[in-house]
Scaffold this motif. Structure first.
Motif, PDB file in Angstrom:
ATOM      1  N   LYS A   1       0.669  -1.241   0.157  1.00  0.00           N
ATOM      2  CA  LYS A   1       0.015  -0.333  -0.047  1.00  0.00           C
ATOM      3  C   LYS A   1       1.202   1.628   0.099  1.00  0.00           C
ATOM      4  O   LYS A   1       0.648   2.179  -1.185  1.00  0.00           O
ATOM      5  N   LEU A   2       1.962   1.399   0.562  1.00  0.00           N
ATOM      6  CA  LEU A   2       2.996   2.762   0.722  1.00  0.00           C
ATOM      7  C   LEU A   2       3.007   2.191  -0.880  1.00  0.00           C
ATOM      8  O   LEU A   2       3.537   4.065  -0.816  1.00  0.00           O
ATOM      9  N   TYR A   3       4.271   1.376  -1.178  1.00  0.00           N
ATOM     10  CA  TYR A   3       5.235   1.802  -2.359  1.00  0.00           C
ATOM     11  C   TYR A   3       3.756   2.137  -3.804  1.00  0.00           C
ATOM     12  O   TYR A   3       4.539   2.591  -4.526  1.00  0.00           O
ATOM     13  N   SER A   4       2.540   1.749  -3.492  1.00  0.00           N
ATOM     14  CA  SER A   4       1.445   2.085  -4.615  1.00  0.00           C
ATOM     15  C   SER A   4       0.916   3.972  -4.574  1.00  0.00           C
ATOM     16  O   SER A   4       0.650   3.798  -4.941  1.00  0.00           O
ATOM     17  N   THR A   5       1.412   4.285  -3.717  1.00  0.00           N
ATOM     18  CA  THR A   5       1.257   5.993  -3.759  1.00  0.00           C
ATOM     19  C   THR A   5       2.752   6.269  -4.633  1.00  0.00           C
ATOM     20  O   THR A   5       3.305   6.070  -4.966  1.00  0.00           O
ATOM     21  N   PRO A   6       1.868   7.305  -5.270  1.00  0.00           N
ATOM     22  CA  PRO A   6       2.222   8.184  -6.786  1.00  0.00           C
ATOM     23  C   PRO A   6       3.759   8.396  -6.248  1.00  0.00           C
ATOM     24  O   PRO A   6       4.548   8.885  -6.958  1.00  0.00           O
ATOM     25  N   GLN A   7       3.751   9.260  -4.763  1.00  0.00           N
ATOM     26  CA  GLN A   7       4.863   9.293  -5.068  1.00  0.00           C
ATOM     27  C   GLN A   7       6.607   8.360  -4.584  1.00  0.00           C
ATOM     28  O   GLN A   7       7.320   8.286  -4.841  1.00  0.00           O
ATOM     29  N   ILE A   8       5.890   7.303  -4.116  1.00  0.00           N
ATOM     30  CA  ILE A   8       7.078   6.631  -4.121  1.00  0.00           C
ATOM     31  C   ILE A   8       7.127   5.357  -5.338  1.00  0.00           C
ATOM     32  O   ILE A   8       7.794   5.120  -5.616  1.00  0.00           O
ATOM     33  N   THR A   9       6.307   5.223  -6.135  1.00  0.00           N
ATOM     34  CA  THR A   9       6.465   5.384  -7.693  1.00  0.00           C
ATOM     35  C   THR A   9       6.635   5.366  -8.301  1.00  0.00           C
ATOM     36  O   THR A   9       7.699   5.055  -8.899  1.00  0.00           O
ATOM     37  N   GLU A  10       6.861   6.443  -8.101  1.00  0.00           N
ATOM     38  CA  GLU A  10       7.347   8.197  -8.994  1.00  0.00           C
ATOM     39  C   GLU A  10       9.090   7.743  -8.834  1.00  0.00           C
ATOM     40  O   GLU A  10       9.674   8.045  -8.981  1.00  0.00           O
ATOM     41  N   ARG A  11       8.995   7.977  -7.067  1.00  0.00           N
ATOM     42  CA  ARG A  11      11.343   7.878  -6.870  1.00  0.00           C
ATOM     43  C   ARG A  11      11.438   6.029  -7.260  1.00  0.00           C
ATOM     44  O   ARG A  11      11.969   5.665  -7.820  1.00  0.00           O
ATOM     45  N   ILE A  12      10.413   5.090  -7.570  1.00  0.00           N
ATOM     46  CA  ILE A  12      11.034   3.869  -8.325  1.00  0.00           C
ATOM     47  C   ILE A  12      11.107   3.464  -9.700  1.00  0.00           C
ATOM     48  O   ILE A  12      12.471   2.635 -10.475  1.00  0.00           O
ATOM     49  N   VAL A  13       9.786   4.351 -10.346  1.00  0.00           N
ATOM     50  CA  VAL A  13      10.208   4.142 -12.034  1.00  0.00           C
ATOM     51  C   VAL A  13       9.568   5.512 -12.297  1.00  0.00           C
ATOM     52  O   VAL A  13      10.175   5.286 -14.132  1.00  0.00           O
ATOM     53  N   GLY A  14       9.892   6.795 -12.027  1.00  0.00           N
ATOM     54  CA  GLY A  14      10.125   7.182 -13.137  1.00  0.00           C
ATOM     55  C   GLY A  14       8.545   8.293 -12.599  1.00  0.00           C
ATOM     56  O   GLY A  14       8.345   7.843 -12.392  1.00  0.00           O
ATOM     57  N   LYS A  15       9.112   9.561 -13.895  1.00  0.00           N
ATOM     58  CA  LYS A  15       7.532  10.173 -13.231  1.00  0.00           C
ATOM     59  C   LYS A  15       6.259   9.868 -14.161  1.00  0.00           C
ATOM     60  O   LYS A  15       6.823   8.720 -14.611  1.00  0.00           O
ATOM     61  N   THR A  16       5.664   9.554 -13.279  1.00  0.00           N
ATOM     62  CA  THR A  16       3.962   9.672 -13.370  1.00  0.00           C
ATOM     63  C   THR A  16       3.411   9.650 -14.906  1.00  0.00           C
ATOM     64  O   THR A  16       2.996   8.826 -15.820  1.00  0.00           O
ATOM     65  N   ARG A  17       3.810  10.684 -15.586  1.00  0.00           N
ATOM     66  CA  ARG A  17       3.568  10.824 -17.376  1.00  0.00           C
ATOM     67  C   ARG A  17       4.327   9.656 -18.027  1.00  0.00           C
ATOM     68  O   ARG A  17       4.007   8.869 -19.078  1.00  0.00           O
ATOM     69  N   THR A  18       5.575   9.172 -17.770  1.00  0.00           N
ATOM     70  CA  THR A  18       6.812   8.781 -18.866  1.00  0.00           C
ATOM     71  C   THR A  18       6.025   7.108 -18.208  1.00  0.00           C
ATOM     72  O   THR A  18       5.837   6.069 -19.183  1.00  0.00           O
ATOM     73  N   LEU A  19       6.147   6.647 -17.273  1.00  0.00           N
ATOM     74  CA  LEU A  19       5.168   5.716 -17.056  1.00  0.00           C
ATOM     75  C   LEU A  19       4.303   5.849 -17.289  1.00  0.00           C
ATOM     76  O   LEU A  19       3.690   4.220 -17.950  1.00  0.00           O
TER      77      LEU A  19
END
Length: 157
Positions: free
Chosen positions: A56-74
């Motif tokens: 649940k913690l990693y699924s937040t947009p801020q943490i997901t972005e840290r792992i895979v990069g910008k949300t738009r790019t994802l």
């Protein structure tokens, strides 16, 4: 189970650990250099998303972005179904560090909710830093890993 873009079924919620998601269940069969080879090749985006979905913690947009990069790019990468999307070697290393720490914290604290709570709050034994904020660089990862090992052994002054 979730279905990835490539049509593969990926177990979630306990069936695979975070590192097993990244390595397609082979983490126990790989040598450290085998894991490095996978990281250098880049993890598949679908596998990283499966790992992230375990938390649940990693699924937040801020943490997901840290792992895979910008949300738009994802989002753009996810729409591209013509080929297998891979993370860069650096992003793959960061994803593996997040996966390892989540697994270790789960083991040490016995429950994922407790582990995630610890990861997301300032830790007095880490000079008040938030463990989650340290994981994405090699030194910070090692500091958090060392602290979890001390907690596991009961030596955490």
């Amino acid at each position: 189970m979730i279905t990835s873009q490539s049509g593969k079924s990926v177990p979630v919620n306990g069936a695979f650990t975070p590192t097993e998601c990244l390595t397609k269940g082979r983490v126990g069969q790989l040598s450290p250099s085998g894991i490095v080879s996978l990281i250098l090749s880049g993890f598949e985006l679908d596998d990283v998303i499966a790992m992230i979905s375990l938390s649940k913690l990693y699924s937040t947009p801020q943490i997901t972005e840290r792992i895979v990069g910008k949300t738009r790019t994802l989002t753009r990468r996810q729409r591209n179904k013509d080929n297998i999307n891979r993370l860069s070697a650096h992003q793959s290393a960061v994803a593996f560090q997040y996966a390892k720490i989540l697994e270790h914290a789960n083991f040490v604290f016995g429950k994922q909710t407790t582990a995630e709570d610890w990861l997301g709050r300032p830790c007095p034994h880490l000079d008040g830093l938030i463990p989650l904020d340290l994981i994405d660089n090699a030194i910070g990862f090692q500091v958090v890993k060392d602290y979890l090992e001390r907690v596991e052994l009961g030596v955490y002054q």
